[in-house]
Enzyme design. Structure first.
Site, PDB file in Angstrom:
ATOM      1  N   SER A 303      -1.839  11.252 -75.041  1.00 38.69           N
ATOM      2  CA  SER A 303      -1.776   9.961 -75.716  1.00 38.69           C
ATOM      3  C   SER A 303      -3.190   9.463 -75.978  1.00 38.69           C
ATOM      4  O   SER A 303      -4.097   9.685 -75.168  1.00 38.69           O
ATOM      5  CB  SER A 303      -1.009   8.938 -74.862  1.00 38.69           C
ATOM      6  OG  SER A 303      -1.103   7.645 -75.412  1.00 38.69           O
ATOM      7  N   GLY A 306      -5.130   5.907 -73.234  1.00 38.06           N
ATOM      8  CA  GLY A 306      -5.956   5.738 -72.048  1.00 38.06           C
ATOM      9  C   GLY A 306      -7.146   6.664 -71.978  1.00 38.06           C
ATOM     10  O   GLY A 306      -8.287   6.244 -71.801  1.00 38.06           O
ATOM     11  N   ASP A 318      15.514  12.707 -66.218  1.00 39.77           N
ATOM     12  CA  ASP A 318      16.959  12.886 -66.359  1.00 39.77           C
ATOM     13  C   ASP A 318      17.697  11.545 -66.358  1.00 39.77           C
ATOM     14  O   ASP A 318      17.197  10.526 -65.857  1.00 39.77           O
ATOM     15  CB  ASP A 318      17.492  13.736 -65.205  1.00 39.77           C
ATOM     16  CG  ASP A 318      17.749  15.184 -65.600  1.00 39.77           C
ATOM     17  OD1 ASP A 318      18.428  15.385 -66.620  1.00 39.77           O
ATOM     18  OD2 ASP A 318      17.261  16.089 -64.901  1.00 39.77           O
ATOM     19  N   LEU A 327       2.048  10.156 -62.552  1.00 34.23           N
ATOM     20  CA  LEU A 327       1.239  10.768 -63.606  1.00 34.23           C
ATOM     21  C   LEU A 327       0.409  11.893 -63.001  1.00 34.23           C
ATOM     22  O   LEU A 327      -0.322  11.673 -62.039  1.00 34.23           O
ATOM     23  CB  LEU A 327       0.317   9.724 -64.236  1.00 34.23           C
ATOM     24  CG  LEU A 327       0.999   8.459 -64.777  1.00 34.23           C
ATOM     25  CD1 LEU A 327      -0.034   7.383 -65.040  1.00 34.23           C
ATOM     26  CD2 LEU A 327       1.786   8.769 -66.028  1.00 34.23           C
ATOM     27  N   GLU A 328       0.532  13.082 -63.562  1.00 33.46           N
ATOM     28  CA  GLU A 328      -0.251  14.236 -63.114  1.00 33.46           C
ATOM     29  C   GLU A 328      -1.362  14.433 -64.145  1.00 33.46           C
ATOM     30  O   GLU A 328      -1.123  14.977 -65.223  1.00 33.46           O
ATOM     31  CB  GLU A 328       0.634  15.476 -63.027  1.00 33.46           C
ATOM     32  CG  GLU A 328       1.820  15.293 -62.103  1.00 33.46           C
ATOM     33  CD  GLU A 328       3.165  15.469 -62.784  1.00 33.46           C
ATOM     34  OE1 GLU A 328       4.191  15.324 -62.099  1.00 33.46           O
ATOM     35  OE2 GLU A 328       3.199  15.734 -63.994  1.00 33.46           O
TER      36      GLU A 328
END
Length: 643
Positions: A303, A306, A318, A327-328
């Site tokens: 994205s 950031g 799911d 967030l990885e």
């Protein structure tokens, strides 16, 4: 009437694919209802690894890519360098190599159907680079029906990035979503309409309660923001930074490993964090989401909002999931970048799921691990984090301590005295102080890993005037201490690292800060505070009049002994009783109060008894105590009894 809308298959539709043999698993899976159901998720399915893999040298071959006109197997066989490996008894995947796995599944797509792949959370949170491949499809992570064959075989290309891992047949590393067509994603207008009818986004207030919030909706989806405050019960921990560890993670195990061995805890005070381009981190979204049963979601992996770089390695959500999003991340900026609390970080894409509500819901009932998660959490292979201990580790290891070039150790403790106590005259104290002042200050976490350095550590033996010595046992969780090898041992000396604020009297100031202010309460006659700590001038002067004994280096045995050189002092604490300090306040935002765990079973023991015990229970004492105990009578007679 309008045309039927496209959707992502739910558990009902996936089960129909298996029953109609459009999705084929091994016979042992399809005939066992339990095994079959384990692979069906609310809005995705999982394909298990087969019993072998192919090792690829990606440095030489480059990234393996399938071709539109042939099977993955045929593309593989044309390679000059590839090695087949049996993984039946477990196989270790090592950093620097690529591994191509055939999956125990094949699929037949019809019409406009296509499949997308996402790594499972257990894979993404260990930063595995995973690419999904299929016969007659030249793209990664997405497959369409093939003109060459009704059924296509499925493959996975895996490349560890930070940890080595162990895999076995039947393990699943990714999730596969089947779409009826290309228009299953909701439009911004449809997202707005749904969010007006029900709450999807929440924030956690100071008491941990969920407060509905209005989402920011753009053409890219629902905007998510970065959390750099953390939940109330996480003690200020807002990120986990992956660190190198040669020990592999066995993906067949759950809650097996200590997170502290694989991650560095990050606590910040000013709601911003500096991220470098080489590190992998787990962080969390500010928003808490609740996924309606008729929807599934996907976090955009890249994205512009950031930073430039990966924002997740497993971004599929799911139906029925709820919690903060982990967030990885890995920055791909050309230099360090500062991220701030509350800044926009990525977008959520929403998809229609199934012709009706799936008959499975994400949660512990079907083996899901992360429902209701708040803050940062590593994968299910790790034991639940003790955030109080994690905060303690962070504060202990982030301090700047005195380090010294190990090549110059002879100036403090000559080589011929290795493994011994070198007793020195009182006048030598100033000389030693001058030598160690040639050191430099650096983070303790860096010193603990660097065997080119030693840490000068003042060490205090406490006697009384009747031939007794104070002894204690170190207790606590090993993960809480840099010197974890010492936990459980008995000791006769109290030690304290030298910090920058200890100048100019490095040695004595360091000891007093550690022993008086952190480890022990000195209780005796005189003016005392309500807690019983002696504040009078007499005790203070007595501590500053500690007698210099000499230097101590245990040699090249245990890692803890290699990293530290002792500057030994002794003091007569006549008429003073000692108690372990109950709590210590660590300065931080928020302030943290922790239970002291390092000093237990504190007692005054005759010197003669300690000497006898050493011959019987030598291994119960730490190495420094083993070296010091034979000299106790000499130290007591020479420095304490007649002074």
């Amino acid at each position: 009437m309008g045309e039927p809308k496209d959707f992502c298959f739910g558990s009902r539709e996936i089960r129909e694919m298996i029953n109609s043999k459009r999705l084929i698993f091994p016979e042992g899976v399809t005939k066992d209802p339990n095994k079959k159901e384990q692979l069906i998720q609310p809005s995705s399915f999982e394909a298990p690894l087969g019993d072998h893999c192919y090792v690829l040298d990606m440095g030489e071959l480059g990234l393996f890519r399938p071709r539109h006109s042939q099977t993955v197997k045929k593309t593989l066989l044309k390679l000059e360098h590839r090695r087949k490996k049996d993984i039946t008894n477990g196989f270790e995947l090592k950093i620097g190599y690529g591994y191509l796995f055939p999956l125990n599944a094949s699929v037949k797509l019809i019409g406009r159907e296509f499949i997308k792949s996402s790594p499972r959370s257990r894979s993404g949170r260990n930063f595995l680079d995973i690419r999904f491949l299929a016969d007659y499809n030249s793209s990664f992570d997405e497959i369409h029906s093939s003109e060459h064959s009704e059924y296509v075989s499925l493959w996975l290309l895996v490349k560890p990035q930070i940890y080595n891992i162990i895999v076995r047949p039947g393990i699943t590393l990714n999730q596969l979503r089947v779409f009826s067509g290309p228009n299953a994603e909701l439009t911004p207008e449809e997202v707005k309409e749904i969010c007006e009818k029900e709450n999807i986004l929440y924030r956690l207030n100071g008491e941990g309660k969920l407060i509905p919030i209005k989402p920011e909706i753009t053409h890219d989806g629902i905007t998510l923001h970065l959390d750099l405050v953390g939940p109330k019960n996480h003690e200020g921990v807002v990120a986990l930074k992956a660190k190198s560890n040669p020990d592999p993670i066995d993906f067949s195990l759950k809650e097996e490993y200590d997170a502290e061995d694989y991650f560095v805890t990050m606590i910040i005070e000013d709601k911003e964090i500096k991220v470098d381009p080489t590190s992998f981190r787990l962080m969390a979204s500010k928003e808490y989401i609740r996924t309606p049963l008729y929807l599934s979601m996907e976090l955009r992996d890249y994205s512009h909002l950031g930073m430039r770089g990966a924002l997740h390695y497993a971004g599929f959500i799911d139906s029925g999931f709820e919690g903060q999003i982990v967030l990885e991340t890995k920055s791909e900026e050309s230099s360090d970048i500062v991220l701030r609390h509350g800044m926009p970080i990525s977008h959520l894409r929403l998809f229609r799921t199934g012709k009706g509500v799936p008959d499975k819901v994400y949660g512990p009932e079907i083996g899901s691990h992360f429902k209701g998660q708040v803050g940062v959490r590593p994968s299910s292979h790790f034991k639940p984090m003790d955030f109080e201990s994690a905060a303690k580790i962070f504060h202990n290891l982030e301090i700047n301590i005195l380090a010294y070039d190990k090549d110059d150790l002879d100036k403090i403790h000559p080589r011929e005295f290795s493994g011994k106590l070198r007793i020195l005259d009182q006048g030598k104290e100033r000389e030693i102080l001058t030598d160690i002042s040639n050191g430099f200050f650096m983070k303790r976490r860096l010193c603990e890993k660097d065997y080119l350095l030693v840490q000068p550590v003042p060490s205090l033996i406490i006697f009384d005037n009747n031939g007794n010595i104070w002894r204690y046992r170190r207790k606590g969780k090993k993960a809480e201490y840099a010197e974890s090898e010492l936990v459980g041992t008995q000791a006769i000396a109290f030690n304290g690292h030298i910090r920058e604020q200890d100048t100019p009297e490095y040695l004595k100031t360091g000891l007093i800060r550690q022993i008086w202010n952190r480890e022990l309460e000195w209780v005796g006659e005189g003016d005392t505070s309500p807690s019983g700590i002696v504040r009078n001038k007499q005790i203070s002067e007595r501590l500053f009049n500690m007698k210099f004994v000499g230097t101590l280096y245990a040699g090249e045995g245990k890692p803890v002994d290699q990293r530290h050189v002792g500057i030994v002092f002794a003091v007569n604490a006549e008429d003073v009783e000692l108690k372990p300090r109950i709590t210590t306040n660590l300065v931080g935002k928020p302030p943290i109060t922790i239970q002291r765990a390092s000093v237990h079973d504190l007692q005054k023991v005759p010197i003669s008894d300690v000497i006898k015990e050493l011959s019987l229970f030598r291994e119960s004492y730490d190495t420094w105590s083993q070296i010091l105990i034979p000299h106790l009578e000499e130290i007591y007679s020479k420095l304490i009894r007649y002074n």
